[in-house]
Motif scaffolding. Structure first.
Motif, mmCIF file in Angstrom:
data_model
loop_
_atom_site.group_PDB
_atom_site.id
_atom_site.type_symbol
_atom_site.label_atom_id
_atom_site.label_comp_id
_atom_site.label_asym_id
_atom_site.label_seq_id
_atom_site.Cartn_x
_atom_site.Cartn_y
_atom_site.Cartn_z
ATOM 1 N N UNK A 124 -14.368 20.838 33.880
ATOM 2 C CA UNK A 124 -13.399 20.233 34.798
ATOM 3 C C UNK A 124 -13.011 18.831 34.313
ATOM 4 N N UNK A 125 -13.997 18.028 33.916
ATOM 5 C CA UNK A 125 -13.718 16.686 33.418
ATOM 6 C C UNK A 125 -12.878 16.739 32.137
ATOM 7 N N UNK A 126 -13.211 17.690 31.275
ATOM 8 C CA UNK A 126 -12.473 17.833 30.023
ATOM 9 C C UNK A 126 -11.022 18.207 30.299
ATOM 10 N N UNK A 127 -10.810 19.149 31.216
ATOM 11 C CA UNK A 127 -9.445 19.548 31.563
ATOM 12 C C UNK A 127 -8.660 18.387 32.166
ATOM 13 N N UNK A 128 -9.335 17.561 32.956
ATOM 14 C CA UNK A 128 -8.669 16.401 33.553
ATOM 15 C C UNK A 128 -8.194 15.430 32.478
ATOM 16 N N UNK A 129 -9.029 15.197 31.474
ATOM 17 C CA UNK A 129 -8.642 14.274 30.406
ATOM 18 C C UNK A 129 -7.539 14.868 29.530
ATOM 19 N N UNK A 130 -7.584 16.166 29.331
ATOM 20 C CA UNK A 130 -6.515 16.824 28.574
ATOM 21 C C UNK A 130 -5.188 16.669 29.308
ATOM 22 N N UNK A 131 -5.212 16.810 30.630
ATOM 23 C CA UNK A 131 -3.997 16.678 31.430
ATOM 24 C C UNK A 131 -3.411 15.271 31.374
ATOM 25 N N UNK A 134 -0.411 12.416 26.641
ATOM 26 C CA UNK A 134 1.052 12.540 26.566
ATOM 27 C C UNK A 134 1.437 14.003 26.342
ATOM 28 N N UNK A 135 2.576 14.393 26.852
ATOM 29 C CA UNK A 135 2.943 15.810 26.924
ATOM 30 C C UNK A 135 2.868 16.524 25.574
ATOM 31 N N UNK A 136 3.472 15.937 24.544
ATOM 32 C CA UNK A 136 3.482 16.596 23.234
ATOM 33 C C UNK A 136 2.067 16.668 22.649
ATOM 34 N N UNK A 137 1.297 15.598 22.829
ATOM 35 C CA UNK A 137 -0.080 15.575 22.328
ATOM 36 C C UNK A 137 -0.922 16.617 23.044
ATOM 37 N N UNK A 138 -0.717 16.720 24.339
ATOM 38 C CA UNK A 138 -1.436 17.713 25.142
ATOM 39 C C UNK A 138 -1.085 19.122 24.673
ATOM 40 N N UNK A 139 0.194 19.359 24.434
ATOM 41 C CA UNK A 139 0.636 20.689 23.998
ATOM 42 C C UNK A 139 -0.018 21.067 22.680
ATOM 43 N N UNK A 176 -9.499 11.388 24.205
ATOM 44 C CA UNK A 176 -10.492 12.043 25.049
ATOM 45 C C UNK A 176 -11.868 11.424 24.832
ATOM 46 N N UNK A 177 -12.189 11.164 23.567
ATOM 47 C CA UNK A 177 -13.475 10.542 23.237
ATOM 48 C C UNK A 177 -13.614 9.179 23.920
ATOM 49 N N UNK A 178 -12.591 8.352 23.833
ATOM 50 C CA UNK A 178 -12.639 7.017 24.434
ATOM 51 C C UNK A 178 -12.760 7.086 25.956
ATOM 52 N N UNK A 179 -12.081 8.051 26.562
ATOM 53 C CA UNK A 179 -12.157 8.205 28.019
ATOM 54 C C UNK A 179 -13.568 8.555 28.449
ATOM 55 N N UNK A 180 -14.228 9.441 27.719
ATOM 56 C CA UNK A 180 -15.597 9.825 28.067
ATOM 57 C C UNK A 180 -16.582 8.691 27.787
ATOM 58 N N UNK A 181 -16.290 7.896 26.779
ATOM 59 C CA UNK A 181 -17.136 6.733 26.495
ATOM 60 C C UNK A 181 -17.072 5.741 27.662
ATOM 61 N N UNK A 182 -15.869 5.518 28.177
ATOM 62 C CA UNK A 182 -15.705 4.601 29.307
ATOM 63 C C UNK A 182 -16.379 5.136 30.567
ATOM 64 N N UNK A 183 -16.361 6.436 30.732
ATOM 65 C CA UNK A 183 -16.985 7.051 31.910
ATOM 66 C C UNK A 183 -18.489 7.242 31.737
#
Length: 206
Positions: A124-131, A134-139, A176-183
């Motif tokens: 769930x956390x991973x999907x949240x960060x993927x969402x 930016x749109x093109x990067x996510x795609x 994604x890595x940086x977001x998880x590091x902050x969390x």
């Protein structure tokens, strides 16, 4: 009687081919329920079965000029449905491969005794960060990591260069890595490092 019935379908198929709505409506009301039950028996999901039916008739309308009125229309419908169901199975298999990779990583890290709970929470956390990407990067991330496309396939699909795909994937994983590091989500941070390492192994030019 059968000959009359076939002739009726042939007339409606020709009508549909000519772009006449009543030809489309005839086949929709005649076969939509049967198609739904066919799809549901394979997918075991009412929502997915309904989507298959909608996609089948959308394709029928979009491709109406290509209809062969001399061929059995029921077979034509079910061939489209079966192809769509097969594609959905392939997509699910690719997505499950990504989930299995995460689950296996968590098990190897010895993340407590309740792996199923942690897996669901981390996914769930991973999907949240993927969402949040930016749109093109996510795609691009989803095409490669969730749907299992190769860099060449993703580049062809998006109409960009393979180098662009590689760079966007690397940037997505770093975000994604940086977001998880902050969390302070340690295991997901390590998993993102794992993804980044795999990506650099696949794309040495990154």
């Amino acid at each position: 009687m059968k000959k009359k019935f076939d002739m009726q379908e042939q007339l409606f198929a020709q009508s549909l081919k000519n772009g006449e709505l009543h030809g489309f409506e005839y086949f929709f009301w005649k076969y939509s329920k049967e198609l739904f039950h066919f799809a549901y028996n394979l997918l075991k999901s009412a929502a997915e079965a309904e989507e298959i039916v909608q996609n089948v008739f959308l394709k029928v309308w979009e491709r109406r000029s290509q209809i062969d009125a001399d061929q059995p229309f029921r077979s034509y419908l079910f061939t489209i449905a079966l192809n769509d169901i097969r594609k959905l199975f392939i997509e699910k298999a690719r997505q499950n491969k990504f989930k299995i990779e995460l689950f296996q990583f968590l098990v190897e890290q010895g993340d407590g005794s309740d792996e199923e709970y942690n897996f669901a929470r981390y996914l769930k956390l991973l999907d949240e960060e993927i969402d949040r990407l930016p749109e093109k990067r996510k795609e691009i991330f989803c095409l490669l990591k969730k749907e299992g496309l190769t860099v060449a396939e993703a580049a062809h699909f998006l109409g960009v260069s393979p180098k662009t795909v590689e760079n966007q994937l690397t940037q997505a994983i770093k975000s994604i890595r940086n977001a998880f590091h902050e969390k302070q989500a340690t295991n997901l941070y390590l998993f993102s490092l794992h993804l980044l390492q795999v990506s650099h192994t696949q794309f040495p030019s990154c």
